[in-house]
Each structure stands twice: as structure tokens, then as C-alpha cells.
Enzyme design. Structure first.
Site, PDB file in Angstrom:
ATOM      1  N   GLN A 235      34.979  54.322  36.875  1.00 47.74           N
ATOM      2  CA  GLN A 235      33.750  53.519  36.921  1.00 47.74           C
ATOM      3  C   GLN A 235      33.425  53.039  38.330  1.00 47.74           C
ATOM      4  O   GLN A 235      34.305  53.016  39.192  1.00 47.74           O
ATOM      5  CB  GLN A 235      33.895  52.326  35.978  1.00 47.74           C
ATOM      6  CG  GLN A 235      34.200  52.803  34.580  1.00 47.74           C
ATOM      7  CD  GLN A 235      34.010  51.736  33.529  1.00 47.74           C
ATOM      8  OE1 GLN A 235      33.252  50.795  33.715  1.00 47.74           O
ATOM      9  NE2 GLN A 235      34.696  51.901  32.421  1.00 47.74           N
ATOM     10  N   LYS A 251      33.854  44.509  41.414  1.00 52.99           N
ATOM     11  CA  LYS A 251      33.387  45.085  40.148  1.00 52.99           C
ATOM     12  C   LYS A 251      32.192  44.283  39.647  1.00 52.99           C
ATOM     13  O   LYS A 251      32.263  43.061  39.580  1.00 52.99           O
ATOM     14  CB  LYS A 251      34.513  45.091  39.105  1.00 52.99           C
ATOM     15  CG  LYS A 251      35.646  46.068  39.436  1.00 52.99           C
ATOM     16  CD  LYS A 251      36.561  46.343  38.270  1.00 52.99           C
ATOM     17  CE  LYS A 251      37.663  47.315  38.682  1.00 52.99           C
ATOM     18  NZ  LYS A 251      38.585  47.632  37.578  1.00 52.99           N
ATOM     19  N   GLU A 272      33.810  48.269  32.021  1.00 50.68           N
ATOM     20  CA  GLU A 272      34.663  47.276  32.667  1.00 50.68           C
ATOM     21  C   GLU A 272      33.850  45.996  32.802  1.00 50.68           C
ATOM     22  O   GLU A 272      32.639  46.044  32.953  1.00 50.68           O
ATOM     23  CB  GLU A 272      35.037  47.762  34.052  1.00 50.68           C
ATOM     24  CG  GLU A 272      35.644  49.133  34.026  1.00 50.68           C
ATOM     25  CD  GLU A 272      36.866  49.228  34.895  1.00 50.68           C
ATOM     26  OE1 GLU A 272      36.720  48.999  36.083  1.00 50.68           O
ATOM     27  OE2 GLU A 272      37.955  49.501  34.346  1.00 50.68           O
ATOM     28  N   ALA A 355      38.398  41.105  43.976  1.00 51.31           N
ATOM     29  CA  ALA A 355      39.857  40.959  43.956  1.00 51.31           C
ATOM     30  C   ALA A 355      40.388  41.334  45.322  1.00 51.31           C
ATOM     31  O   ALA A 355      39.938  42.328  45.916  1.00 51.31           O
ATOM     32  CB  ALA A 355      40.457  41.879  42.902  1.00 51.31           C
ATOM     33  N   VAL A 356      41.320  40.557  45.804  1.00 47.25           N
ATOM     34  CA  VAL A 356      41.858  40.859  47.133  1.00 47.25           C
ATOM     35  C   VAL A 356      42.544  42.223  47.095  1.00 47.25           C
ATOM     36  O   VAL A 356      43.195  42.588  46.111  1.00 47.25           O
ATOM     37  CB  VAL A 356      42.818  39.735  47.614  1.00 47.25           C
ATOM     38  CG1 VAL A 356      44.045  39.624  46.744  1.00 47.25           C
ATOM     39  CG2 VAL A 356      43.215  39.948  49.065  1.00 47.25           C
ATOM     40  N   MET A 357      42.328  43.013  48.149  1.00 49.45           N
ATOM     41  CA  MET A 357      42.946  44.342  48.201  1.00 49.45           C
ATOM     42  C   MET A 357      44.422  44.212  48.541  1.00 49.45           C
ATOM     43  O   MET A 357      44.807  43.395  49.369  1.00 49.45           O
ATOM     44  CB  MET A 357      42.280  45.197  49.287  1.00 49.45           C
ATOM     45  CG  MET A 357      40.904  45.691  48.935  1.00 49.45           C
ATOM     46  SD  MET A 357      40.854  46.821  47.533  1.00 49.45           S
ATOM     47  CE  MET A 357      41.317  48.364  48.306  1.00 49.45           C
ATOM     48  N   LEU A 358      45.219  45.046  47.920  1.00 52.12           N
ATOM     49  CA  LEU A 358      46.643  45.100  48.249  1.00 52.12           C
ATOM     50  C   LEU A 358      46.785  45.776  49.610  1.00 52.12           C
ATOM     51  O   LEU A 358      45.854  46.450  50.064  1.00 52.12           O
ATOM     52  CB  LEU A 358      47.377  45.908  47.176  1.00 52.12           C
ATOM     53  CG  LEU A 358      47.387  45.269  45.799  1.00 52.12           C
ATOM     54  CD1 LEU A 358      47.970  46.235  44.776  1.00 52.12           C
ATOM     55  CD2 LEU A 358      48.197  43.972  45.816  1.00 52.12           C
ATOM     56  N   ASP A 424      43.560  49.501  27.581  1.00 46.36           N
ATOM     57  CA  ASP A 424      43.406  50.535  28.604  1.00 46.36           C
ATOM     58  C   ASP A 424      44.588  50.594  29.574  1.00 46.36           C
ATOM     59  O   ASP A 424      44.405  50.838  30.754  1.00 46.36           O
ATOM     60  CB  ASP A 424      42.094  50.236  29.362  1.00 46.36           C
ATOM     61  CG  ASP A 424      41.705  51.337  30.316  1.00 46.36           C
ATOM     62  OD1 ASP A 424      41.962  52.499  30.005  1.00 46.36           O
ATOM     63  OD2 ASP A 424      41.154  51.023  31.384  1.00 46.36           O
ATOM     64  N   GLU A 429      51.630  50.290  38.025  1.00 46.41           N
ATOM     65  CA  GLU A 429      52.131  50.660  39.350  1.00 46.41           C
ATOM     66  C   GLU A 429      53.217  49.706  39.827  1.00 46.41           C
ATOM     67  O   GLU A 429      53.282  48.561  39.361  1.00 46.41           O
ATOM     68  CB  GLU A 429      50.970  50.635  40.368  1.00 46.41           C
ATOM     69  CG  GLU A 429      49.928  51.705  40.099  1.00 46.41           C
ATOM     70  CD  GLU A 429      48.785  51.713  41.124  1.00 46.41           C
ATOM     71  OE1 GLU A 429      49.032  51.447  42.311  1.00 46.41           O
ATOM     72  OE2 GLU A 429      47.650  51.998  40.715  1.00 46.41           O
TER      73      GLU A 429
HETATM   74  N1  LIG Z   1      43.406  44.879  44.209  1.00 45.56           N
HETATM   75  C1  LIG Z   1      43.602  46.155  44.485  1.00 45.56           C
HETATM   76  N2  LIG Z   1      43.972  46.537  45.721  1.00 45.56           N
HETATM   77  C2  LIG Z   1      44.169  47.835  46.025  1.00 45.56           C
HETATM   78  N3  LIG Z   1      44.011  48.823  45.162  1.00 45.56           N
HETATM   79  C3  LIG Z   1      43.651  48.516  43.917  1.00 45.56           C
HETATM   80  C4  LIG Z   1      43.430  47.162  43.502  1.00 45.56           C
HETATM   81  N4  LIG Z   1      43.079  47.177  42.192  1.00 45.56           N
HETATM   82  C5  LIG Z   1      43.090  48.458  41.814  1.00 45.56           C
HETATM   83  N5  LIG Z   1      43.432  49.266  42.828  1.00 45.56           N
HETATM   84  C6  LIG Z   1      43.559  50.716  42.833  1.00 45.56           C
HETATM   85  O1  LIG Z   1      42.322  51.297  42.557  1.00 45.56           O
HETATM   86  C7  LIG Z   1      42.463  52.288  41.563  1.00 45.56           C
HETATM   87  C8  LIG Z   1      41.253  52.229  40.665  1.00 45.56           C
HETATM   88  O2  LIG Z   1      41.076  50.933  40.191  1.00 45.56           O
HETATM   89  P1  LIG Z   1      40.854  50.657  38.675  1.00 45.56           P
HETATM   90  O3  LIG Z   1      42.021  51.181  37.932  1.00 45.56           O
HETATM   91  O4  LIG Z   1      40.489  49.244  38.536  1.00 45.56           O
HETATM   92  O5  LIG Z   1      39.607  51.591  38.432  1.00 45.56           O
HETATM   93  P2  LIG Z   1      39.155  52.266  37.102  1.00 45.56           P
HETATM   94  O6  LIG Z   1      37.870  52.905  37.425  1.00 45.56           O
HETATM   95  O7  LIG Z   1      39.192  51.257  36.035  1.00 45.56           O
HETATM   96  O8  LIG Z   1      40.257  53.354  36.808  1.00 45.56           O
HETATM   97  P3  LIG Z   1      40.555  53.960  35.381  1.00 45.56           P
HETATM   98  O9  LIG Z   1      39.251  54.398  34.851  1.00 45.56           O
HETATM   99  O10 LIG Z   1      41.497  55.059  35.697  1.00 45.56           O
HETATM  100  O11 LIG Z   1      41.149  52.882  34.545  1.00 45.56           O
HETATM  101  C9  LIG Z   1      43.742  51.940  40.801  1.00 45.56           C
HETATM  102  O12 LIG Z   1      44.421  53.081  40.456  1.00 45.56           O
HETATM  103  C10 LIG Z   1      44.537  51.144  41.779  1.00 45.56           C
HETATM  104  O13 LIG Z   1      45.543  51.892  42.377  1.00 45.56           O
HETATM  105 MN   LIG Z   2      40.040  50.817  34.258  1.00 43.98          MN
END
Ligand SMILES: Nc1ncnc2c1ncn2[C@@H]1O[C@H](COP(=O)(O)OP(=O)(O)OP(=O)(O)O)[C@@H](O)[C@H]1O
Ligand SMILES: [Mn+2]
Length: 551
Positions: A235, A251, A272, A355-358, A424, A429
Site C-alpha cells: 500500500q 501512512k 491500512e 512513525a520514526v524510521m529505524l 496481517d 523482523e
Molecule cells: N518505522 C520503520 N522504519 C523503517 N522501516 C520500516 C518501518 N516500518 C516499516 N518498515 C519497513 O517497511 C516495509 C513496508 O512497511 P509496511 O509493512 O508497513 O508496508 P505494507 O505496505 O503494509 O507491507 P505489507 O503489505 O507487506 O504488509 C516493512 O517491511 C518494513 O521493513
Molecule cells: Mn501491512
């Protein structure tokens, strides 16, 4: 002559009548045309309900701050009416937000003053509960100082001036970014960097972290200098950058707070929700885990803070003005990135989670693990765990679940997911540096809090099948079921600190009520496990005693 006069008068009367009929018909036609855009969506709803939906959206914040008794009715319209409501969102969102008042509004009427007083009392009582919870010894268990290897990142020792010039780089966009002078002194570091440097083998941030407030403050208010799409995932999400080089995962709002996920949708087709990301951070902290990256709500200006600053051409191409003049965009991704699923401002303000990035993967690699209880992503097949009640026997023998705390770490995540009804969790990780002996990152909670009127027992299958839980988690869950630390009340208090609470409470009352109902189910499941294992050798296995390690 007289006859001609008579004929002339008669034909004038006919002409006038005809003109009158024509004008009336036109007026009638105009009225019908004007009302047509509202008909298809309002029709399937009973009049009382359609009005209620609009009224709720219009005055969500004015209602009672979400702090009254849970409404006795819940909206569970059929799928067609839900889809319609989604379509009608643009109109509803155009209604101006009302500022939420906790502490009595001077302009309020006497009645309002009384209800404001009740709200203030309720808020104060909730806040006291939250404070008491965080003061409780279960949240303050002493941990030995982390040895060097237990920190994710290290600050490099100071470089000699002769080496420095080759290690510096100049940004060509220096004018939008701060000129930074960081060193190993904590006071020189921006909150996002302090957050990165504070990550250990056991948690993302410590309990009572003084850095939490400045970090949240910056996420919520700092100037956004760049916004680009984040690749991967299904998404639309953006990475936003701040002048001090901090970054956040964005998001957007896609659903109203009290809207329930369509019952005919498979979980993998669900949207989401920005408020789910924020609420998950608060719930994870309340459970004492601290494994969700801090997330805050923010009203983002779609034009000034995304369209005007993006360098992402693919994203820039997807902006458009909706028929009612709101600015919308949809980006590019594998699902829901089309005009039909655009996210829109009102007219430019868009609610979002940041959300703060890792730390970047080049600094701290992560390992992704497939969940043993992953759902089948097919509409017809069931996963093995759904049909085999002894499924966990094998999992317990399989690395990494056969040693250390991985299984109870996973159960911690299952408890969080069941409480917020997140289906979901296909993967989780960990930081590669820490091997198998580390906490699990609780990332991606956007599909949580989709339904409040229904619980999802299958999420709890790992706990039911493995019958194992950490003692510290179990004790904290029991605490949260007591009236003086009631989970719904402490969540309400915690969420009221988020900036978006000013717009509308982040979780509606039915969602808060669901938390305490689900907590009861978790505790009952543990009791049943204890009962089942009473007479066999595995009795003490149900509660994994992690507290002995820290005493
Ligand atoms: N706060 C964060 N900092 C860094 N990377 C992040 C953070 N949150 C999520 N991610 C990374 O970003 C990727 C995608 O984020 P997220 O899973 O929220 O997206 P998604 O579109 O919901 O994915 P999916 O559809 O596979 O569930 C994750 O696999 C994760 O590794
Ligand atoms: Mn997701």
C-alpha cells in the site's frame, strides 16, 4: 373585430399557461438533478442511520470527546452501504473539524459546561491510572546496564582533524537541511539520532525515556522538506524527511474512526489505517514491550508538505483535484493506488501517522522471519495450523523456537495482535546483529483496529496451541484487567496525548471497549492452559519465568 379580440385573449391565456407549465417543469427538473448525487449512497441506509453517520462524522470531536459510555448501537451496515460510505467520505470530510475541548470551553452552554466537567474528571481519572500503571514495579524491573554488544549502534570515536576532510560530504541541498554539528555528547544529537543510539538487544527505547517527548514533538511539527514513496509493501506510504536529517514513515488516513472493515473482505484486502499505527504504538508501550517504533498523528498539508516538496516524479504525477475541490493523490503501488482509492485532503489537510524510521539497513541490517502461524493467502486453502491442534509440538522443536525466548517473544506479539485484532502478521523482523537472542520488531500495524464488534479467535491460536507465555507479560495483563489500571482507560489516556486527538479521539469508544473484552479472553486462555497442564509435567511450562533472570 370582437371575435379576433376574443381569439387573441384566448391564445394569450394558453400561451401564458404553457409558459407557466414549462417554467415549473424546469424548476422541478433542476431540483431533481441537484439531489441525484446524494441518492445512490443515502438510499440503502435507513434515514435514521444515514443521518447518524453524517452527524457522527461532523461532530465526532464535539460528541463527548469519546469519553462517554460506549454507544449501544454499532454500525454494521451491509457491504454495499459500507462502500457507499467510503465513496461519500469526501463530502463528509469537508465538514469543518471542531476543536475538542477537555477543560471546558468558555463559549459552551451550561449543559456543555457540565459535560465538559465530567469529561475533565474522566480524563483526570484515566491519566492517574496511566501514571499508576507506569509507576508499577512491573514496568520498572531493574535491568543490568547493557554491555557494549547489546547496543545496536555505536558512536565512532572522534576522528583526527587530518582525517576529517576526506570523511565529510557536502549536501547540494544544504539550504533545506540544517547545518549539523553532532558529536558523542547527547545534547548535540537530534531526537531521532538519540532514538537510534538508544536501541538495544531488548527494546527499542527504555521505559520513561526522556527522549520520547522531543521525538514525538518533532515528528508532529517539524518542517517536512521532502516526501517520496517508500517502495515495497502493498500500500501507499511515503518517507518524509526533516531539516535535521530525521525521517518518518507516513501512512495516510483511509477510513473513518468508527467505520468497520467490510465483513466480506479477506483480511489481505483490508486497508491500512493511520490511527491503527498510532494506537499500536501506544498499546505496545502500555503492554510494556516497547517494540513498535514511536508513531504520532499529524495533519499534513497535501500541497505544501507533499506535492510541493516531492522529488518523486511518479508520485507527483498522481495528484489531482476532486470534484468537490479537495486535493488528492494515489501514488504507485501494487494495491489501492488508483483514482478510486486516492487519499484526499480537506481541502488540503490530510490526517496521517508518522512513525520514526529505524536506522538505515546499511547501518543495521534486519532479518525477516516468516510467521509459523502465517495465514493462507488463498480464499480456499487453510494453513496447517488451522487444522492441526498439535501444530505447536513441532514448532517448539524447530529452531529458533526450540531455544531461548523466541517462542514467548512470539506469543507477546500474538497477544498484541489479538487485542487490536490484527490478522496481517505474516512476517516479523529482528535486528541481525543480535542473532536469535533479541526482541521482535512489531512493525506494520496498519491493518489493526479494523473491527470492534467481532473478535478473531484465530489470532490467539499460537497461545492456545503452545500454552506458553512470559510471566512478566502475564502479570502485566492481569494488572491491566484490574479496574485501577483498566486497559481501555489507560489506552484512552495515552491516546489523548497524541496531536490528532484534537481532531477526534484516535480510537472510538467501541474499539476501546473491545480491548478489555479481548484481554479477558487472553487471560481465560492462559487459565485454561494452566488447567489443562495441571497434572502433567508441563504444568510449570505454561508460565515462562523471565523474571528470575532480572532478580
Ligand atoms: N518505522 C520503520 N522504519 C523503517 N522501516 C520500516 C518501518 N516500518 C516499516 N518498515 C519497513 O517497511 C516495509 C513496508 O512497511 P509496511 O509493512 O508497513 O508496508 P505494507 O505496505 O503494509 O507491507 P505489507 O503489505 O507487506 O504488509 C516493512 O517491511 C518494513 O521493513
Ligand atoms: Mn501491512
Amino acid at each position: 373585430m370582437r371575435m379576433t379580440w376574443c381569439m387573441w385573449r384566448r391564445s394569450r391565456t394558453i400561451c401564458l399557461s404553457l409558459a407557466f407549465v414549462t417554467v415549473s417543469l424546469h424548476l422541478l427538473l433542476a431540483l431533481v438533478t441537484l439531489s441525484i448525487p446524494h441518492l445512490p449512497c443515502d438510499a440503502p441506509l435507513p434515514p435514521e442511520m444515514s443521518f447518524r453517520v453524517l452527524a457522527r462524522n461532523a461532530s465526532a470531536s464535539a460528541r463527548d470527546g469519546g469519553h462517554g459510555e460506549p454507544p449501544t448501537d454499532s454500525i454494521q451496515g451491509d457491504s454495499s452501504s459500507q462502500d457507499c460510505r467510503r465513496g461519500a467520505k469526501v463530502n463528509v470530510q469537508r465538514l469543518p473539524y471542531k476543536r475538542l475541548t477537555w477543560k471546558g470551553d468558555k463559549r459552551a452552554t451550561e449543559n456543555n459546561t457540565e459535560s465538559n466537567a465530567n469529561q475533565t474528571e474522566r480524563w483526570e481519572s484515566d491519566m492517574l491510572k496511566l501514571k499508576a500503571l507506569f509507576d508499577h514495579p512491573l514496568y520498572n524491573t531493574p535491568r543490568p546496564a547493557a554491555p557494549e554488544d547489546d547496543w545496536l549502534l555505536k558512536v565512532k570515536p572522534k576522528t583526527k582533524p587530518s582525517q576529517r576532510s576526506s570523511q565529510m560530504w557536502e549536501s547540494d541541498t544544504q539550504d533545506i537541511y540544517d547545518n549539523v554539528q553532532w558529536n558523542s555528547s547527547v545534547s548535540s544529537q537530534p531526537p531521532w539520532l538519540r532514538f537510534h543510539l538508544g536501541i538495544t538487544r531488548w527494546e527499542l527505547y527504555p521505559h520513561r525515556d526522556p527522549n520520547m517527548e522531543p521525538l514525538a514533538q518533532q515528528l508532529a511539527t517539524h518542517r517536512i522538506v521532502s516526501a517520496v514513496q517508500k517502495s515495497g509493501g502493498t500500500q501507499l506510504k511515503l518517507v518524509m524527511s526533516f531539516p535535521n536529517y530525521g525521517q518518518a514513515l507516513f501512512k495516510p488516513k483511509k477510513q473513518e474512526r468508527d467505520e468497520e472493515t467490510n465483513y466480506n473482505l479477506y483480511y489481505f484486502s483490508d486497508f491500512e489505517r493511520h490511527n491503527a499505527e498510532i494506537a499500536a504504538f501506544h498499546l505496545d508501550r502500555i503492554l510494556g514491550y516497547r517494540r513498535v517504533p514511536p508513531a504520532v498523528g499529524r495533519l499534513v498539508d497535501v500541497v505544501k508538505e507533499i506535492k510541493d516538496v516531492t522529488t518523486d516524479r511518479k508520485l507527483a504525477k498522481t495528484f489531482f483535484n476532486s470534484p468537490v475541490g479537495n486535493v488528492c493523490f494515489y501514488g504507485q503501488c501494487s494495491y489501492y493506488c488508483s483514482t478510486e482509492h486516492a487519499v484526499c485532503g480537506t481541502p488540503q489537510d490530510l490526517e496521517a501517522s508518522l512513525a520514526v524510521m529505524l536506522p538505515d539497513l546499511s547501518l543495521a541490517k534486519r532479518r525477516s522471519w516468516r510467521s509459523p502461524w502465517r495465514r493462507s493467502y488463498s480464499r480456499s486453502k487453510l494453513a496447517q495450523w488451522e487444522t492441526d491442534p498439535n501444530y505447536c509440538v513441532n514448532v517448539k522443536k524447530t529452531p529458533p523456537y526450540d531455544k531461548g525466548t523466541r517462542l514467548v517473544d512470539f506469543i507477546d506479539l500474538v497477544v498484541l495482535d489479538f487485542l487490536m485484532s490484527n490478522l496481517d502478521r505474516h512476517h516479523y523482523e529482528t535486528f541481525e546483529k543480535f542473532g536469535n537472542n533479541t526482541f521482535l520488531l512489531h512493525l506494520d500495524n496498519g491493518r489493526a483496529f479494523g473491527r470492534h464488534s467481532k473478535d478473531e479467535p484465530s489470532i490467539l491460536a499460537p497461545l492456545r496451541q503452545c500454552c506458553r507465555i512470559r510471566r512478566s507479560t502475564w502479570l502485566r495483563l492481569r494488572l491491566l484487567s484490574l479496574p485501577q489500571y483498566h486497559i481501555s482507560d489507560v489506552m484512552r489516556a495515552s491516546l489523548s496525548q497524541d496531536p490528532l486527538h484534537q481532531v477526534a479521539p484516535l480510537l472510538s469508544e467501541p474499539h476501546l471497549a473491545a480491548l478489555s473484552r479481548r484481554l479477558k479472553t487472553v487471560l481465560e486462555t492462559v487459565s485454561r492452559c494452566q488447567e489443562q497442564h495441571k497434572d502433567d509435567a508441563g504444568a510449570e511450562d505454561v508460565i515462562y519465568d523471565d523474571l528470575v533472570d532480572v532478580q
